[in-house]
Each structure stands twice: as C-alpha cells, then as structure tokens.
Motif scaffolding. Structure first.
Motif, short mmCIF file in Angstrom:
data_model
loop_
_atom_site.label_atom_id
_atom_site.label_comp_id
_atom_site.label_asym_id
_atom_site.label_seq_id
_atom_site.Cartn_x
_atom_site.Cartn_y
_atom_site.Cartn_z
N VAL B 16 0.82 -1.21 0.00
CA VAL B 16 0.00 0.00 0.00
C VAL B 16 0.86 1.26 0.00
N ILE B 19 1.89 2.33 -3.41
CA ILE B 19 0.75 2.78 -4.22
C ILE B 19 0.37 4.22 -3.81
N ILE B 20 0.29 4.45 -2.51
CA ILE B 20 -0.07 5.80 -2.03
C ILE B 20 1.00 6.81 -2.46
N ALA B 22 2.93 6.61 -5.03
CA ALA B 22 2.78 6.81 -6.48
C ALA B 22 1.69 7.83 -6.77
N VAL B 23 0.59 7.73 -6.05
CA VAL B 23 -0.53 8.65 -6.26
C VAL B 23 -0.12 10.06 -5.85
N ASN B 26 2.58 11.73 -8.16
CA ASN B 26 1.99 12.09 -9.45
C ASN B 26 1.12 13.34 -9.30
N PHE B 27 0.44 13.42 -8.16
CA PHE B 27 -0.44 14.57 -7.92
C PHE B 27 0.37 15.85 -7.76
N ILE B 28 1.47 15.78 -7.03
CA ILE B 28 2.24 17.03 -6.82
C ILE B 28 3.12 17.35 -8.02
N TYR B 29 3.27 16.45 -8.92
CA TYR B 29 3.72 16.62 -10.30
C TYR B 29 5.09 17.28 -10.48
N PRO B 122 5.07 12.03 -12.54
CA PRO B 122 4.55 10.81 -13.18
C PRO B 122 5.61 9.70 -13.29
N TYR B 123 6.83 10.11 -13.56
CA TYR B 123 7.91 9.10 -13.70
C TYR B 123 8.17 8.42 -12.36
N SER B 125 6.16 8.15 -9.98
CA SER B 125 4.97 7.34 -9.69
C SER B 125 5.14 5.95 -10.29
N MET B 126 5.66 5.90 -11.51
CA MET B 126 5.86 4.61 -12.18
C MET B 126 6.90 3.76 -11.43
N LEU B 129 5.22 2.22 -8.47
CA LEU B 129 4.28 1.16 -8.86
C LEU B 129 5.04 -0.08 -9.34
#
Lengths: 283, 502
Positions: B16, B19-20, B22-23, B26-29, B122-123, B125-126, B129
């Motif tokens: 978990v 995953i969190i 990663a989210v 990605n959100f703060i980008y 995003p990167y 985040s990947m 994941l």
C-alpha cells in the motif's frame, strides 16, 4: 505489420504454433466442459447474502476487493503512461538530453460543420450522461452497476462534449483536475482498507458489514448503518449492509473518471509543458 | 495453532505504501523537492519494514478459511483449510528479496530526483508502482492476483521506459506493450484452466487439490496451462525468444530506471519460477523445457553483449543473459539449484545496479556511452573508475565478490544433477561477461582520451556515489559471507525442490 512477412519459414512456424495452441486449448476446454470444479465458489455463494444484495458487488469489492484495487491501479497506470507518451520529453535529465522534447500537437477540430440540432442537443446529452453515471454509482450495491461503469459513462459524456464542441468543451476537465480526481479515486480506494487494518488487523476488512464480528459495534454502525438495507422476502424481513462497498464504488468512479478522462485529454488536446525556466515568468 | 499470524502487519504496508506514494508524487507533479523527500523517506520506510518484520500471512479483506474436515471457519493459517481470502505470505525469501529491492529503490529515487528535471512526478509514480507490482508477485499466493500483478507490472515497465522520453524508448515500450497483451492473455488462460480444474485460485489450495485427486484424462489441461504459464514466464523475465524486446527496454531507459526494471524482472522470474515448480513440477519435460529456455537465454544474451558497441546496450544484453543464470538454477529444481538460482538473482541485481549507476554517471560526463569513445574517465573520476572495475569483477564471478559465490553454487548444482554441460555454459557466460564488460570499461574509463580538449568541472550527485559504494560494499560482504543471504534462501529451496536427479 506487412502480411508478406509471414510468407516462407516464418509463416509456416507461426501457423504450426497457432495450430498447436488451438488444438491444446480446444481439447482442454472440451475436457473441462461439464467438469468445472466449483471449489471455493460454493462457499462464497453461501456467504454472499450476508453482505451486498448484489452478489457481484460482494465478490468484486469484498471477497476479492484487493484484487479489484490492483486492477483499478492498472487503469491509473495506463493514464499516467499515456501522459508520458503524449507528453514526450516532459521528464528529462538536467545535464543531458538525447533528444529535444517532441510533444504531440492536439487533434484538429472542425466544429463549424455541426448541425444546429447536434450543437444544441450536445450539452443536454452530456449532462444526462453525467447524471446517469451518478445514478449508477449510487445504486451500485443493489444493482449490477458500479464505480467502473459510472466512470466510463461520465468520461463518455466528456468525450461526447469534446466531439461536439472541440476546444470549447463545456465540461472543463483540465489536466491537473483530472490528475487530482484520479488521485482521490485510487488513493481513496486504497485508504478504505485502513479502518479494517487498524481495528481487525486485516487490510480492507469490510468493517461496515462485519460478518465475522471482528470490530466494535460503533465502527460497524458508522460504516454499516448509512447503507443498511431491508429485504422483504416470503420467509421474512432480512437486514444487511454492504458496508464499505458503496464507498469503494465511489472511489473507483473517481479513479476511472480521472484516468480515462486523462487519456482522452492527452489524446485530444495534447500534452505540452512550457520550458521549466519560463514557468514562473522566469528567464 | 500456527506460529504465524494470518494478519501480519507488514504485508499490506509493503504494497500500500508504494501505491499511495505513487498517487501523491503524481499529484504534486512538479514540486521536485517535495517529491524527493517523500520518495526517499518512503523507500527508507519500506526497507525498514522489510527488515524488521516477522514472518507470516496476510489474508486481505479478513475472510477466514474453511476447514473441510470440521466444516468450521478459522483464522489460523496453520490448519489445512480452503482460503476464502486473498493470501500473501512473507517469509525469509520474501524478506531478503524485498529488502534488497527497497535498498535499490532508495538510491534509484535519490539519483532520479537529483538528476531529473522538475516535472518528475509521473515518472517517480511509475517507479513506485514498479516496486509495488514486484512486491505483490513476490508475496502473493494466489493465481488470479499473480496475473493482475504481472499485468500491471508489464504496463508499468512500459511507463518507466517511455518516461525516458526518446523515440527509441517509445518504440521499445510500444513493442513490449504489444507482446504483453499476448503474454497477459496467456497467463489468464493458464489460470482459467487451473481454476476450472481445481476451483481454487489460492496456489497452495490448488496444489493440495491436484495432489488429492487422480486427474486421469484431465491432466492434458495441466500441460496446456503449463505451456501458457511458460509464455508468461518468458515474457516477464525477457527470456529467449523475447530477449530482444527486453534488452531494448533495458537499453532505452534511464540507467537508474533500468536498475529498478532489472530488479523487478529477476525477482519476478524467481517468484513465478517457484510457482511453476510447485504446480507443474511433477509433469514430465518441465525441467527440460525450463532448462532449454534458460540456457538459450544465457548464451544469446552474452553473445549479443559481445557485439554491442555501447555500454548501455552491453549492460542490457548482460542483464538478459544473467536472467538465464537465475532461471537455470530454478529449472534444475534441486535444493542446490534453487539456492544457486535465487542467490544469483539477489547478487545479480546488486552488481548490475553498481554497473548501471556507473553508466548513469557517464551522463554527467557528457553522455557518451559508446565504446568507440576513449574518455579516460578513471583519471577524472578515480572513485567511479574503481567502482566500475569492482562491479565488472562481481558480474564476472571473480572471487571474492558475490557473483562468484552464486555461480559456484550453480556450477556445483549442475554437476550434482548430472548436467556437466550446463556447468560448462555457466562458466562460459561468466568468462564472456568479463570480456564484454572489460572491453567497454577499458575504452570508457581506462584508455586515455584521444583528444586533449579542456574538460569542464562535473558535479555528480552525492547520492549516486553513496549508492555506488553501498552496493560495491554489498558485493564484497556477500561474497565473503554468503551465508547472510543463503541462510534466508535455503529453507524455501528445501521446501519447493524436486529431486529430479534421483
């Protein structure tokens, strides 16, 4: 791929391989016909009525709820990967760049040719679709619908409006907004496992349904009572609650709207970023 | 009562948390400083959780198991009972694998966040994941969930590759994704057949069912399922004949990304290989099929590495070749073979990370990775030169480094299994690895530059150097004291081994 590439030895090998696979698969399916072992399904079905009236909802979001979380993450990954593909060069090394960023331009729209009827019916149709999506997710534990369907319906509305109105899409889902929606969805779904983890020790235990009596009655009520249902049957009145399943469905809907919406956004409007040194009115 | 709980706290956190993260990233980008802090702290937490956790199970969603003899439900995993819940297991093997992977994650995210431009959310985040998918595959004891994790793992691999942002990386990712559809479908068919045959998606339950019934004519289903499972195994690890696709993926990514990709790939090979041994181990020809694929992969990978003229691509093909070393041990199926194969996987990801971080450092010195260049970097960056030489020695199986220990076990296991030809191939791979690597190291690091142009001051991130030396130290420590890893692997190898050679 050019079909002529399959001529000669390659083609023969491909055909033989396909034949072997087909024969093996068909004979397996023929042997399985009528002999499928029910296994664990029997027990799931016996217990299913204790949670959501919709058996599929119980399977997907309770018994196998963690499977569904990872499947949901697949959609999220697809969206992020699409953004990285369309926005090629968004991520780069500071000191070295093999290629200049090559972001894809947005698709060209020609909305002038739309008929008046379509132009004026587009918006109501999109609003109706959005409303239908909300209706589907709110009835998810009692009907065959759910968060995924809701997400798909709502993003269909977004796509429909984009086709009708192009850049002047009245459903103004921006890039950052969609990323945020997706984050709320996947993050929310993931964190809905926390109450069960903190109280029973099991991640994503359905504290609202609490069919194994692992949590306190207070917590059971907090998550269970808002969704309590009465089933009036010939045998009498039965009460059940899907517990956290409706909440998971809502989170799933957010995730799907965010993820699929982002894919549509990237392909329709492109994904470009200003150079980083110009971002805040810099050099 | 079982000594192990069915609600071990650490298992969900290991899945978990990434995953969190990663989210969130990605959100703060584009807030690179915040992304860096969150990523490094989370990676350290994951390493701590993996190292401090006790062993046990986690039954996700808190469903019990049904004891068939008493028809009662139990939350005790010690009883033979049909699991209703999705089961994960965390034992010594999972501990060592996830700990090593999280250690690599710490330095990968540190190096990435220092070296990448601001919009790295995003990167990153990947990357997280990717960790999550591998952690799931390592711990899961469920066929259906295994399939989902392989699916998401494949997609994330494509995401990491396209994150590199070049046309080559896009092409590699597209090809890889195309084949992932075939492989994913193959694994889905395999699990559907096993599910139809047994009715259980829990791997232990399905095996128990298979052992309790006489399949008779139905055993053909198991053969077909094995064939589809092999397809997925080949794809997940980039084994022959898919090796060109996976090599492209490794060569086209940022080197730090490749460090994470190869870790995921090799640990997946181990996890799926063990599942295959458990379910299909007693079928005839299983060992032969798995061994043949492994040997072909080893040889093709190393030959392709020899003809490359770019350090990145040499590493890419060597990673594939060494995946064959991992699977050859697992394919042997004996206790020694399994110990050797799994130990090789752990060692391999460590010394390849050393070499990949050295390759990443080349980007700071102008990005020339072609072996046609003579850069003389050892003079400009002596510590880097020393690290790449030590990494090369570890990868080539030279004592006292870790690669030597695992390759020795593999050679001994092959000889004990009556397969001296396999031992000879392992030896050949080892020698050829040295030739392929040292040729590149000589040109890029040792040979003086052909032109005497003035060189600019280069600042390599401190995290890259720290990572390099942590992993170099590990190659040496594990090489001198192999038991610190082998002791974790042996119990699992004994439990799943098949005495084929008897």
């Amino acid at each position: 791929m050019d079909p002529s590439e399959l001529r000669g030895k390659r083609g023969i090998i491909a055909v033989i391989a396909l034949l072997i696979i087909c024969v093996g698969l068909m004979s397996s399916l023929e042997k399985l016909a009528g002999n499928v072992s029910p296994g664990i399904s029997r027990i799931y079905n016996i217990l299913a009525y204790l949670v959501a009236p919709n058996n599929i909802a119980t399977w997907v979001y309770d018994w196998r709820g963690f499977d569904t979380l990872i499947e949901t993450a697949v959609i999220y990954v697809g969206a992020v990967a699409s953004a990285l593909v369309i926005g090629r060069g968004v991520v780069q090394m500071k000191h070295y760049s093999e290629e200049a960023p090559a972001t894809s331009p947005p698709l060209e729209y020609r909305t002038e040719s739309l008929t008046v009827i379509l132009k004026y019916l587009g918006l109501p149709a999109a609003i109706l679709l959005l409303s239908y999506g909300i209706m589907v997710v709110t009835a998810s534990s009692t009907s065959g619908g759910g968060g995924f369907q809701c997400g798909v319906i709502m993003t269909s509305a977004y796509l429909l409006a984009a086709i009708f109105y192009g850049k002047d899409n009245p459903i103004k889902f921006g890039k950052r907004f969609l990323i945020g929606i997706g984050a709320v969805g996947l993050g929310g779904y993931t964190l809905l496992g926390l109450p069960g983890f903190l109280t029973s020790g099991y991640w994503q235990y359905n504290v609202g349904a609490d069919i194994w009596s692992l949590v306190s009655p207070t917590l059971h009520s907090i998550f269970g009572d808002p969704f309590r249902l009465s089933l009036y049957l010939q045998e009498g009145v039965f009460y059940s609650t899907p517990g956290i399943i409706p909440l998971i469905n809502i989170a799933e809907a957010f995730n799907v709207v965010g993820a699929i919406g982002l894919i549509y956004f990237a392909f329709l409007y492109g994904w470009s970023e200003p150079p980083e040194d110009q971002e805040k009115g810099g050099k | 009562m079982s000594a192990y709980p069915s609600n071990l706290w650490s298992i969900p956190l290991l899945v978990v948390i990434p995953i969190i993260v990663a989210v969130v990233v990605n959100f703060i980008y584009n807030r690179s400083r915040l992304i860096k802090i969150i990523s490094i702290v989370s990676a350290v937490c994951l390493a701590l959780i993996a190292s401090l956790s006790s062993y046990g199970y986690h039954w996700f969603t808190g469903q019990p198991a049904l004891r068939p003899e008493t028809l009662t439900f139990t939350f005790d995993p010690g009883f033979p009972a049909w699991r209703l819940a999705l089961e994960f297991y965390f034992g010594p093997l999972q501990q060592v694998m996830i700990f090593v992977m999280s250690l690599i994650l710490i330095f990968v995210v540190a190096v990435a966040s220092s070296g990448l431009t601001k919009r790295q959310g995003p990167y990153m985040s990947m990357i997280f994941l990717l960790f999550a998918s591998a952690a799931i595959i390592i711990m899961v004891n469920d066929l259906y969930h295994l399939w989902i994790a392989v699916e998401i793992g494949s997609l994330v691999v494509a995401g990491v590759v396209v994150g590199s942002g070049t046309s080559v990386s896009h092409k590699a990712a597209l090809k890889y994704t195309f084949f992932s559809a075939l492989s994913g479908a193959g694994l889905a068919i395999a699990l559907a057949l096993i599910l139809g045959l047994t009715g259980y998606s829990n791997i232990s339950d399905a095996i128990r069912y298979l052992q309790s019934v006489n399949l008779g004519e139905m055993s053909i289903i198991l053969y077909v399922a094995f064939a589809f499972f092999v397809l997925s195994w080949i794809y997940a690890g980039g084994l022959a004949p898919i090796h060109p696709l996976k090599s492209e993926v490794y060569g086209a990514s940022f080197p730090h990304g490749t460090a994470m990709l190869q870790t995921q790939s090799k640990l997946m090979l181990v996890a799926i290989g063990i599942v295959m041994l458990q379910i299909f181990g007693m079928l005839p020809f299983v060992r032969e099929v798995m061994l043949a694929i492994s040997i072909i992969t080893m040889m093709l990978g190393v030959v392709m590495a020899l003809i490359q003229t770019d350090f990145r691509w040499i590493l890419a093909y060597l990673i594939v070749s060494h995946s064959g070393l991992v699977t050859v041990g697992i394919s042997l199926g004996t206790t020694e073979g399994l110990v050797g194969g799994i130990f090789q996987a752990v060692n391999d990801v460590i010394y390849m990370t050393v070499l990949l971080l050295c390759c990443e450092a080349l980007y700071y010195f102008g990005g020339k990775t072609s072996t046609r260049n003579s850069l003389g970097l050892a003079k400009r960056a002596p510590w880097l030169g020393m690290a790449v030489i030590l990494g090369t020695m570890a990868a080539s199986g030279i004592p006292p480094f870790n690669g030597f220990q695992s390759e020795l076990i593999l050679i001994q296991a092959s000889l004990k299994a009556g397969l001296p030809e396999v031992a000879a191939v392992i030896l050949m791979v080892s020698v050829t690895t040295f030739i392929a690597l040292f040729r590149a190291v000589y040109r890029l690091f040792l040979k003086p530059p052909e032109t005497s142009e003035p060189v600019a001051e280069v600042k390599v991130p401190r995290s890259l150097y720290i990572g390099l030396w942590v992993f170099v130290a590990l190659t040496l420590i594990i090489g001198v004291y192999p038991n610190i890893v082998v002791s974790f692997i042996t119990p699992v190898a004994q439990a799943v081994s098949i005495p084929w050679y008897l």
